[in-house]
Scaffold this motif. Structure first.
Motif, PDB file in Angstrom:
ATOM      1  N   ARG A 132       0.828  -1.217   0.000  1.00 14.81           N
ATOM      2  CA  ARG A 132       0.000   0.000   0.000  1.00 14.81           C
ATOM      3  C   ARG A 132       0.857   1.259   0.000  1.00 14.81           C
ATOM      4  N   GLN A 168      -7.208   0.513  -7.145  1.00 15.50           N
ATOM      5  CA  GLN A 168      -7.915  -0.757  -6.981  1.00 15.50           C
ATOM      6  C   GLN A 168      -7.023  -1.806  -6.313  1.00 15.50           C
ATOM      7  N   LEU A 226      -6.761  -1.954  -2.419  1.00 19.43           N
ATOM      8  CA  LEU A 226      -7.801  -2.581  -1.596  1.00 19.43           C
ATOM      9  C   LEU A 226      -7.337  -3.922  -1.035  1.00 19.43           C
TER      10      LEU A 226
END
Length: 116
Positions: A50, A83, A86
């Motif tokens: 992330r 996306q 996530l």
């Protein structure tokens, strides 16, 4: 000699160690990505992925380069990275406690079914 401090001052005292540990705990509580002692390998990998995607999105030149290499628009690449943030490493593995609870519940159900 560049340092004018006596050599015995370079040793860390017990209070220095406690102070350092306190500072590390404070940082780990304040910032999610710094981790903690109970952090699993999967959670660590998710944080790294992330952080990487956030960096790619935040640095426009890097995002433009990746879009050029993939022959996509920067908006498309940015959307794909968002996306991927996530579930960057896929579905989390089942926790050991959950597996044990499920096995115990299954064993209890099978015993209850055999008593009938």
């Amino acid at each position: 000699r560049l340092c004018s401090a006596p050599e015995h001052d370079t040793m860390a005292t017990q209070s220095d160690r406690i102070n350092l540990a306190s500072q590390i705990e404070h940082l780990q509580a304040k910032y999610v990505g710094t981790g903690h002692s109970d952090l699993s390998k999967f959670e660590w990998a998710v944080n790294i992925h992330r952080d990487s995607y956030a960096s790619y999105i935040g640095h426009h030149n890097l995002l433009s380069y990746m879009a050029l290499v993939q022959n996509e628009s920067t908006g498309r690449v940015k959307y794909e990275f968002l996306q991927k943030m996530l579930l960057p490493c896929g579905v989390p593995p089942a926790q050991k406690d959950e597996e044990e609870d499920a096995a115990m519940a299954e064993a209890a159900d099978s015993e209850a079914g055999s008593d009938k």
